[in-house]
Design an enzyme around this catalytic site. Sequence first.
Site, mmCIF file in Angstrom:
data_model
loop_
_atom_site.group_PDB
_atom_site.id
_atom_site.type_symbol
_atom_site.label_atom_id
_atom_site.label_comp_id
_atom_site.label_asym_id
_atom_site.label_seq_id
_atom_site.Cartn_x
_atom_site.Cartn_y
_atom_site.Cartn_z
ATOM 1 C CG HIS A 28 0.355 8.844 -6.978
ATOM 2 N ND1 HIS A 28 -0.777 9.138 -6.272
ATOM 3 C CD2 HIS A 28 0.204 9.463 -8.179
ATOM 4 C CE1 HIS A 28 -1.581 9.896 -7.024
ATOM 5 N NE2 HIS A 28 -1.003 10.100 -8.179
ATOM 6 C CG HIS A 56 0.135 6.190 -0.771
ATOM 7 N ND1 HIS A 56 -0.895 6.827 -1.408
ATOM 8 C CD2 HIS A 56 -0.420 5.618 0.335
ATOM 9 C CE1 HIS A 56 -2.022 6.645 -0.718
ATOM 10 N NE2 HIS A 56 -1.759 5.912 0.339
ATOM 11 C CG HIS A 82 -1.821 1.155 1.351
ATOM 12 N ND1 HIS A 82 -3.150 1.100 1.027
ATOM 13 C CD2 HIS A 82 -1.596 2.430 1.751
ATOM 14 C CE1 HIS A 82 -3.699 2.287 1.216
ATOM 15 N NE2 HIS A 82 -2.779 3.120 1.666
ATOM 16 C CD GLU A 83 1.548 3.670 3.615
ATOM 17 O OE1 GLU A 83 1.752 4.723 2.978
ATOM 18 O OE2 GLU A 83 0.484 3.454 4.238
HETATM 19 ZN ZN LIG Z 1 -3.058 5.182 1.900
#
Ligand SMILES: [Zn+2]
Length: 676
Positions: free
Chosen positions: A474, A471, A467-468
């Site tokens: 991104h 990010h 998940h991190e």
């Molecule tokens: Zn998040």
Amino acid sequence: MTILNKAFNTPYNTAPFSEIKTEDYLPAFKEGIKKSKAEIDAITTNTEAPTFKNTIEALDYSGEELDRLSSIFFNLNSAETNDEIQKIAQEVSPLLSEFGNDITLNEALFKRVKAVYDSKSTLDLTTEQATLLDKRYKGFSRNGANLAEDKKTKLRAIDKELSQLKLKFGEHILAETNAYELHLTNENDLSGLPEGAKEAAKQLAESKDKDGWLITLDYPSYIPFMTYTDNRKLREELSKAFGRKGFQNNELDNQDIVLKIAKLRFERAQLLGYKTHAHFVLEERMAQTPEKVTSFLNELLEKAKPAAKDEFKALEDFAKDLDDIDQLQKWDSGYYSEKLKQKLFNLDDEQLKPYFKLENVINGAFTVAEKLFGLQFEEIDTIDKYHEDVLTYKVTDADGELVSIFYADFFPRAGKRNGAWMTSYKPQMIKDGKNERPHISNVCNFTKPTKSKPSLLTFNEVTTLFHEFGHGLHGMLANTTYPSLSGTSVYWDFVELPSQVLENWCYEKEALELFATHYETGEVIPMELIEKIKASATFHEGMQTLRQLSFGLLDMSWHGVDPSEIKDVKAYEVKAFGDTSLYPDVAENCMSTAFSHIFQGGYSSGYYSYKWAEVLDADAFEYFKEEGIFNKTVADKFKTFVLSQGGTENPMTLYKKFRGQEPKPEALLRRAGLLK
Ligand SMILES: [Zn+2]
């Protein structure tokens, strides 16, 4: 002048952590703010007529030194802090918000921004420039810059009253939480509770000089008690105490505050020319309008309801068989769900952990990024770290060009806050023709290796890492001109797409084979275990979905209407929950009077975004699945239209360019096993 106010002259311009002294920060901030102010002054006193370049662009590139310094300081205040740094943070924060206000309330600056904005149609701007102009203009107008003096005064008064009411709302909840305790002296009353929770309850009693055990309304105490305690009467007692917060007609009651906040928000929105508070908030969200949010929530409700009803019926039957319960109540839900889950899956973390050695999982995430986006991660030791546990990487693309610097900080320690997050030390931007590459960081709190055992992650930690890292991608793949539109600077109902979508690879055989191997035997994780993980992850998804939807609908009921006729908070709430309830209502309880997310925190008109983000990630991942989870074409599109674009265009437009159509809820419903 401190080291923080000069050019760094380090490899890749990375932060010179080892050379920064704590006493540098305060003077550095003062100097940084002074320089930023001078930059703003240079814009407002420019004798040339306002243009996009000399006003909007100049504003966006201003404050670079202050931003760099703020990133370093506040990142360390989260990941490697101490009393001194915390004290400086308290001194610096008001200085920064004052500086922020100086900009938003700067009339000369707004005049120039407005002049450019009003001539927008004649300017021949790129899409990114038009977005930036719009964002800058709204930053002022949404704070009342266009209002006449008397209305500005009114707006300030509303803002002041709102912030006091929100504060009071939170104080009441805290006081109510602290005022309650369930004191138990008979050990039988704790039957079912795991040893750890029992021990904590005993310690809590001891810390207050009491014998026996204490249970409180704080989550670490409340949740295990509601999940495991066999004594139904006590669960009822605790559940009702939890649900009464702010709803006891005492001096800590929040009913009036809820009504006042809803009315003031409405008034504020009207003053600024919006129909309701929700219209005001959603203007800067992917969902755009309350109508869209409400129909989104209702569509999901209609589709999830049959599955939720079936799950509820099965849970009722289970409780009837086990304990002869005739009517399931709210205080039974956690308890019997857990029992049923154990019976069905019997899955525990220890079975899975040997397959998820931290180093393997990191390499897995890197390999996924390589297969999808052609990225190479090379560990380097030539740049400064703020702690010896931090890993540093140089990230390059298929042509060997620098993409990003990546910091990974995985283990807990004193001075680091809980949780997991992504952040950056340097934003990406194109300035003076040069593409400045970003410095991105992931910070987590995983179990440290010992002498005899490496760091082995739970499955939940594995998805957290992905998940991190999502990010992180991104941020790393950002490719925009202006820093304030770069990377994760997107509408907040869009920001969880890259992170959540990446979690999907953790459930796929083709991806797991790359990294989920037993740390001792090298055996790849058995697929049967993965199937179990998937099935247990969607256990009671129907009921969970209904619960989330009920909160989202309640939020919209408070903020998407003119609330002036609402008199009775509880009656209004019951009506708003409408079709979402499975359990009987508890007359003495109220959700709104303790709904801190929307009445104290920043989630008003935003609660729907939890489900919204899930719909996006499921829909996006389904596209990958259709073409192959490592399909280059789909990955390229995701990189080109989502990951690299930041906030340069409306997210719905970006999403449609990637997916070819608007997101649909079916993929989520399928993944969650809710489509019949
Ligand atoms: Zn998040």
